[in-house]
Design an enzyme around this catalytic site. Structure first.
Site, PDB file in Angstrom:
ATOM      1  CG  HIS A  61      -2.004  -0.942   1.206  1.00 48.64           C
ATOM      2  ND1 HIS A  61      -3.128  -0.778   1.985  1.00 48.64           N
ATOM      3  CD2 HIS A  61      -2.201  -2.088   0.502  1.00 48.64           C
ATOM      4  CE1 HIS A  61      -3.969  -1.777   1.766  1.00 48.64           C
ATOM      5  NE2 HIS A  61      -3.415  -2.592   0.874  1.00 48.64           N
ATOM      6  CD  GLU A  63      -2.072   4.212   3.176  1.00 52.12           C
ATOM      7  OE1 GLU A  63      -3.255   4.452   3.478  1.00 52.12           O
ATOM      8  OE2 GLU A  63      -1.741   3.371   2.304  1.00 52.12           O
TER       9      GLU A  63
END
Length: 162
Positions: A61, A63
Protein backbone atom coordinates in the site's frame (compact mmCIF):
# COMPACT_ATOMS: atom_id res chain seq x y z
CA UNK A 1 -5.89 32.98 14.26
CA UNK A 2 -7.42 32.87 10.77
CA UNK A 3 -3.99 33.50 9.21
CA UNK A 4 -2.57 30.48 11.08
CA UNK A 5 -5.48 28.33 9.89
CA UNK A 6 -5.07 29.53 6.29
CA UNK A 7 -1.33 28.81 6.43
CA UNK A 8 -1.97 25.33 7.84
CA UNK A 9 -4.51 24.55 5.11
CA UNK A 10 -2.14 25.78 2.40
CA UNK A 11 0.61 23.59 3.82
CA UNK A 12 -1.69 20.56 3.89
CA UNK A 13 -2.74 21.26 0.29
CA UNK A 14 0.91 21.49 -0.77
CA UNK A 15 1.79 18.03 0.55
CA UNK A 16 -1.53 16.47 -0.48
CA UNK A 17 -0.89 17.68 -4.03
CA UNK A 18 2.30 15.61 -4.02
CA UNK A 19 0.37 12.60 -2.74
CA UNK A 20 -2.16 13.13 -5.57
CA UNK A 21 0.68 13.16 -8.11
CA UNK A 22 1.72 9.75 -6.77
CA UNK A 23 -1.89 8.53 -6.96
CA UNK A 24 -1.94 9.57 -10.62
CA UNK A 25 1.21 7.53 -11.20
CA UNK A 26 -0.49 4.50 -9.64
CA UNK A 27 -3.52 5.08 -11.89
CA UNK A 28 -1.30 5.16 -15.00
CA UNK A 29 0.24 1.86 -13.92
CA UNK A 30 -3.15 0.19 -13.40
CA UNK A 31 -3.00 0.30 -9.61
CA UNK A 32 -5.70 1.64 -7.29
CA UNK A 33 -4.77 5.33 -7.27
CA UNK A 34 -3.62 6.05 -3.74
CA UNK A 35 -0.55 8.13 -2.96
CA UNK A 36 1.26 8.90 0.28
CA UNK A 37 3.92 11.37 1.39
CA UNK A 38 5.70 11.61 4.73
CA UNK A 39 7.09 14.99 5.73
CA UNK A 40 9.67 15.72 8.45
CA UNK A 41 10.76 19.29 9.16
CA UNK A 42 9.26 20.57 5.89
CA UNK A 43 11.12 17.94 3.87
CA UNK A 44 9.72 14.86 2.12
CA UNK A 45 11.39 11.78 3.56
CA UNK A 46 9.11 9.07 2.20
CA UNK A 47 6.75 8.58 -0.72
CA UNK A 48 4.66 5.74 -2.00
CA UNK A 49 1.81 4.72 -4.20
CA UNK A 50 -0.11 1.48 -4.39
CA UNK A 51 1.90 -1.29 -6.05
CA UNK A 52 0.05 -4.43 -5.01
CA UNK A 53 -0.50 -5.65 -8.58
CA UNK A 54 3.04 -4.94 -9.77
CA UNK A 55 4.78 -6.37 -6.74
CA UNK A 56 2.18 -9.09 -6.16
CA UNK A 57 2.32 -8.08 -2.51
CA UNK A 58 -0.82 -7.46 -0.45
CA UNK A 59 1.13 -5.14 1.86
CA UNK A 60 2.34 -2.84 -0.94
CA UNK A 61 0.00 0.00 0.00
CA UNK A 62 1.08 3.60 -0.54
CA UNK A 63 1.36 4.24 3.20
CA UNK A 64 3.44 1.13 3.89
CA UNK A 65 5.93 2.00 1.17
CA UNK A 66 6.17 5.61 2.38
CA UNK A 67 6.64 4.50 6.01
CA UNK A 68 9.47 2.14 5.01
CA UNK A 69 11.21 4.90 3.04
CA UNK A 70 10.78 7.42 5.86
CA UNK A 71 12.21 5.04 8.45
CA UNK A 72 15.17 4.38 6.19
CA UNK A 73 15.66 8.12 5.65
CA UNK A 74 15.64 8.88 9.39
CA UNK A 75 17.53 5.74 10.35
CA UNK A 76 14.82 4.93 12.88
CA UNK A 77 11.49 3.13 12.99
CA UNK A 78 10.15 5.92 15.20
CA UNK A 79 8.71 8.56 12.88
CA UNK A 80 8.23 11.20 15.55
CA UNK A 81 7.80 14.79 14.35
CA UNK A 82 6.53 13.50 10.98
CA UNK A 83 3.24 13.87 9.15
CA UNK A 84 1.75 11.31 6.78
CA UNK A 85 -0.33 12.68 3.90
CA UNK A 86 -2.45 10.12 2.10
CA UNK A 87 -5.12 10.53 -0.55
CA UNK A 88 -7.34 7.83 1.00
CA UNK A 89 -8.12 7.10 4.64
CA UNK A 90 -5.73 4.36 5.79
CA UNK A 91 -6.94 0.76 6.11
CA UNK A 92 -6.49 -1.35 9.29
CA UNK A 93 -3.07 -2.63 8.18
CA UNK A 94 -1.77 0.86 7.43
CA UNK A 95 -3.36 2.35 10.55
CA UNK A 96 -1.59 -0.33 12.59
CA UNK A 97 1.71 0.56 10.93
CA UNK A 98 1.05 4.25 11.67
CA UNK A 99 0.62 3.43 15.36
CA UNK A 100 3.71 1.19 15.37
CA UNK A 101 5.79 3.91 13.65
CA UNK A 102 4.66 6.48 16.24
CA UNK A 103 3.48 8.86 13.51
CA UNK A 104 1.94 11.77 15.41
CA UNK A 105 -0.09 13.24 12.52
CA UNK A 106 -2.07 11.79 9.63
CA UNK A 107 -3.79 13.90 6.99
CA UNK A 108 -5.95 12.17 4.39
CA UNK A 109 -8.10 13.22 1.47
CA UNK A 110 -11.19 11.07 1.23
CA UNK A 111 -12.77 8.56 3.55
CA UNK A 112 -12.90 4.85 2.83
CA UNK A 113 -16.35 3.56 3.79
CA UNK A 114 -15.33 -0.07 3.19
CA UNK A 115 -11.95 -0.20 4.92
CA UNK A 116 -11.19 3.11 6.64
CA UNK A 117 -9.48 2.62 9.97
CA UNK A 118 -9.01 6.21 11.18
CA UNK A 119 -12.60 7.48 11.17
CA UNK A 120 -14.96 5.40 8.99
CA UNK A 121 -15.06 1.79 10.25
CA UNK A 122 -12.44 1.84 12.97
CA UNK A 123 -10.49 4.48 14.88
CA UNK A 124 -7.24 2.57 15.29
CA UNK A 125 -5.03 5.67 15.14
CA UNK A 126 -6.97 7.32 17.97
CA UNK A 127 -7.76 4.26 20.12
CA UNK A 128 -6.89 5.08 23.76
CA UNK A 129 -6.23 1.38 24.47
CA UNK A 130 -3.12 1.49 22.30
CA UNK A 131 0.25 2.82 23.41
CA UNK A 132 0.36 5.56 20.76
CA UNK A 133 -2.22 7.75 19.06
CA UNK A 134 -2.17 10.09 16.08
CA UNK A 135 -4.00 13.30 15.41
CA UNK A 136 -5.97 12.62 12.23
CA UNK A 137 -7.34 15.24 9.83
CA UNK A 138 -9.59 14.13 6.98
CA UNK A 139 -11.05 15.91 3.98
CA UNK A 140 -7.96 17.73 2.68
CA UNK A 141 -8.42 18.15 -1.09
CA UNK A 142 -11.42 15.86 -0.67
CA UNK A 143 -12.92 16.34 -4.13
CA UNK A 144 -9.68 15.70 -6.02
CA UNK A 145 -8.84 12.63 -3.94
CA UNK A 146 -12.33 11.21 -4.31
CA UNK A 147 -12.55 11.94 -8.05
CA UNK A 148 -9.42 10.01 -9.02
CA UNK A 149 -10.69 6.92 -7.20
CA UNK A 150 -14.16 7.21 -8.74
CA UNK A 151 -12.67 7.63 -12.22
CA UNK A 152 -10.40 4.62 -11.75
CA UNK A 153 -13.17 2.30 -10.57
CA UNK A 154 -15.55 3.51 -13.30
CA UNK A 155 -12.85 2.65 -15.85
CA UNK A 156 -12.28 -0.76 -14.26
CA UNK A 157 -16.02 -1.53 -14.38
CA UNK A 158 -16.15 -0.44 -18.03
CA UNK A 159 -13.31 -2.84 -18.78
CA UNK A 160 -15.14 -5.62 -16.92
CA UNK A 161 -12.55 -5.89 -14.14
CA UNK A 162 -13.23 -6.29 -10.46
Amino acid sequence: MTDDLDFSLQLHDRWMSLALDLARQAYEEGEVPVGAVIVHEERVIGTGYNQREQLKDPTAHAEMIAITQAAESLGSWRLIDCTLYCTLEPCPMCAGAIVQARLPRVVYGTTDAKAGACHSLFQITEDPRLNHRSVVIGGVMLHECKAILQDFFAQQRALGKK
